[in-house]
Design an enzyme around this catalytic site. Structure first.
Site, PDB file in Angstrom:
ATOM      1  N   ILE A   4      58.665  35.489  37.866  1.00 43.36           N
ATOM      2  CA  ILE A   4      58.415  36.921  37.310  1.00 43.36           C
ATOM      3  C   ILE A   4      58.671  36.726  35.727  1.00 43.36           C
ATOM      4  O   ILE A   4      59.853  36.470  35.315  1.00 43.36           O
ATOM      5  CB  ILE A   4      59.483  37.774  37.891  1.00 43.36           C
ATOM      6  CG1 ILE A   4      59.218  38.090  39.299  1.00 43.36           C
ATOM      7  CG2 ILE A   4      59.244  39.208  37.178  1.00 43.36           C
ATOM      8  CD1 ILE A   4      57.852  38.503  39.755  1.00 43.36           C
ATOM      9  N   GLU A  33      47.664  35.647  37.623  1.00 45.94           N
ATOM     10  CA  GLU A  33      46.805  36.744  37.912  1.00 45.94           C
ATOM     11  C   GLU A  33      45.559  36.574  38.839  1.00 45.94           C
ATOM     12  O   GLU A  33      44.613  36.984  38.861  1.00 45.94           O
ATOM     13  CB  GLU A  33      46.009  37.194  36.731  1.00 45.94           C
ATOM     14  CG  GLU A  33      47.200  37.115  35.322  1.00 45.94           C
ATOM     15  CD  GLU A  33      48.023  38.531  35.559  1.00 45.94           C
ATOM     16  OE1 GLU A  33      48.123  39.028  36.617  1.00 45.94           O
ATOM     17  OE2 GLU A  33      48.314  38.977  34.480  1.00 45.94           O
ATOM     18  N   GLU A  53      40.570  29.799  42.168  1.00 43.88           N
ATOM     19  CA  GLU A  53      39.852  29.509  43.526  1.00 43.88           C
ATOM     20  C   GLU A  53      39.768  30.969  44.201  1.00 43.88           C
ATOM     21  O   GLU A  53      38.817  31.281  44.870  1.00 43.88           O
ATOM     22  CB  GLU A  53      40.838  28.520  44.253  1.00 43.88           C
ATOM     23  CG  GLU A  53      40.670  27.121  43.792  1.00 43.88           C
ATOM     24  CD  GLU A  53      41.481  26.858  42.733  1.00 43.88           C
ATOM     25  OE1 GLU A  53      40.987  25.989  41.669  1.00 43.88           O
ATOM     26  OE2 GLU A  53      42.444  27.528  42.402  1.00 43.88           O
TER      27      GLU A  53
END
Length: 464
Positions: free
Chosen positions: A241, A447, A451
């Site tokens: 985070i 984000e 892939e």
């Protein structure tokens, strides 16, 4: 090409308060710079003057005029090495935003970015100065202190800021994403309670979706939220985070229902919530100017009124946030890569081998041409996706995925090519390309990995 100032190796990460600067947080034991402290007075006064303006355009134009005047007095200029025109296709207002962001990046971010990276400093004072220009809530509505701009405007601004420091700008984009989520999906009470301080960056925000056991498969998250009376009790852990342990507000996705995306809800969780704690700061390859830590919830007590949107809408809210987040992370990649292209052009124009400067060798000239072409193509994809997001076009998610995949791959490739053109100098930390390379590398992962972007694109293209 002049090297950066040499700094001592950074010690192992641990959280301590800054000792010599009121607003710079450091998560090493290195004190903030004397230079940073001396800038605080002038920049703080300028920030206050900026906040008095109603419209962001006026703030941007005023800042740009002041910086230009100072540059003229100093006998200096901010001309680039290459002849690429980054204003093509932009409106007069967007050019003003771009100029203000680029001047701020050049004067307030770039000179200290190397130190922030080396000493793992989270430059909250500079982020607050950026917020004074309207960059803390770029696409948040004006009634709560936002700038009320569009996603294309934001992409232009973030690209310019990222030229100075990809890592710092990336955190700013995450903060903006959280603020937008509250603005878009929050009720009026939530908007008025949280957004004014987020837009000024008196409060910082973090986005909490990823868990140790659910990365790409985000809908399988296991953090639970149990309703007891007027409170939800959250239990679980979020991983990687940005801002973890430092941010004041955490936008957390947790499971209130059954398995799958429809069982997920979204919560606004203040840092001082009972049962909320943080793991140790992670020692990362890049993104060293922003803290990164696990967010841990052990029966974390959150008022029922802090649910963002309705129960079961959390995953939809998270994905809506990520559409914009993918544009933002793509454009920050391009900003870093654009700066590396400038550095490469400067280096090969001055470095001599075999009796000629390197820019006289056809291979390197063609390589520069490919780098510029790829950057231009990626920028067009990012700006197109941003326009579609503003229009709420049905193909927005696919185009955001395309833009993120292409721009982050191009961004890394251009930084890597710039490092290669510097030869051995590119591999040492006195020169900038290695920092940009380390910072943009993670953009191909976060984000949504590239892939997963291909999965989203192919699913839309094939209709299944």
């Amino acid at each position: 090409l002049l090297p950066h100032h040499t700094t001592a190796p950074s010690p192992k990460i641990h959280v301590v308060p800054a000792t010599q600067h009121k607003h710079i947080h450091t998560y090493s034991n290195s004190p903030a710079t004397k230079e940073g402290g001396s800038q605080k007075g002038n920049q703080g006064r300028r920030g206050k003057r900026m906040l008095q303006s109603v419209r962001m355009l006026r703030r941007a134009q005023g800042y740009a005029r002041r910086v230009a005047a100072a540059a003229r007095r100093a006998g200096s200029s901010r001309h680039m090495t290459t002849n690429i025109d980054y204003t093509v296709g932009l409106t007069e207002e967007q050019i003003a935003f771009q100029e203000a962001a680029l001047d701020f990046s050049t004067n307030e971010i770039l000179p200290l970015a190397h130190k922030w990276d080396a000493e793992k400093i989270f430059p909250t004072d500079v982020l607050k100065q950026a917020a004074a220009l309207g960059f803390g809530g770029v696409y948040v509505k004006e009634d709560v202190g936002g700038s009320g701009l569009g996603r294309k405007d934001a992409a232009i601004i973030f690209e310019a800021l990222a030229r100075g420091c990809v890592s710092t700008t990336a955190y700013l984009t995450i903060h903006n994403m959280c603020a937008w989520m509250i603005d878009e999906f929050g009720n009026e009470e939530q908007r008025q309670e949280y957004l004014p301080s987020l837009c000024t960056m008196d409060s910082f925000a973090s986005y909490c979706l990823t868990e140790p056991g659910s990365g790409s498969d985000a809908a399988s998250l296991s953090t639970k939220a149990e309703l007891k009376g007027d409170y939800y009790y959250l239990t679980g852990e979020k991983a990687f985070i940005s801002g973890g342990g430092f941010s004041d507000i955490y936008v957390i996705m947790a499971r209130t229902g059954g398995a799958g995306p429809k069982g997920v809800s979204c919560f606004i969780v203040p840092k001082d919530s009972p049962g909320l704690s943080f793991g140790g700061q992670l020692d990362k390859l890049g993104w060293n100017s922003q803290p990164t830590a696990p967010v841990i919830m052990e029966e974390c007590k959150v008022p029922k009124r802090n649910m963002l949107g309705n129960e079961g809408e959390g995953f939809k809210i998270a994905m809506k946030g990520l559409d914009g987040g993918r544009i933002n992370i793509g454009t920050t990649s391009l900003g870093g890569a654009a700066h590396c292209l400038e550095l490469a052009a400067e280096h090969i124009g001055s470095r001599k081998q075999f009796g000629n400067t390197l820019d006289q060798f056809q291979y390197l000239r063609f390589k520069i041409a490919d780098m510029a072409t790829d950057l231009t193509a990626a920028r067009l994809m990012v700006l197109t996706a941003a326009e579609l997001l503003d229009e709420k076009h049905p193909a927005t998610t696919m185009h955001c995925a395309m833009a993120k995949r292409f721009a982050t791959d191009v961004g890394f490739d251009v930084c890597n090519a710039a490092l290669q053109m510097h030869g051995g100098y590119g591999y040492i930390k006195e020169y900038a390309p290695e920092r940009y390379l380390r910072d943009v590398r993670v953009h191909q992962i976060l984000e949504g990995t590239n892939e997963i972007m291909r999965h989203i694109i192919s699913r839309t293209v094939l209709g299944a």
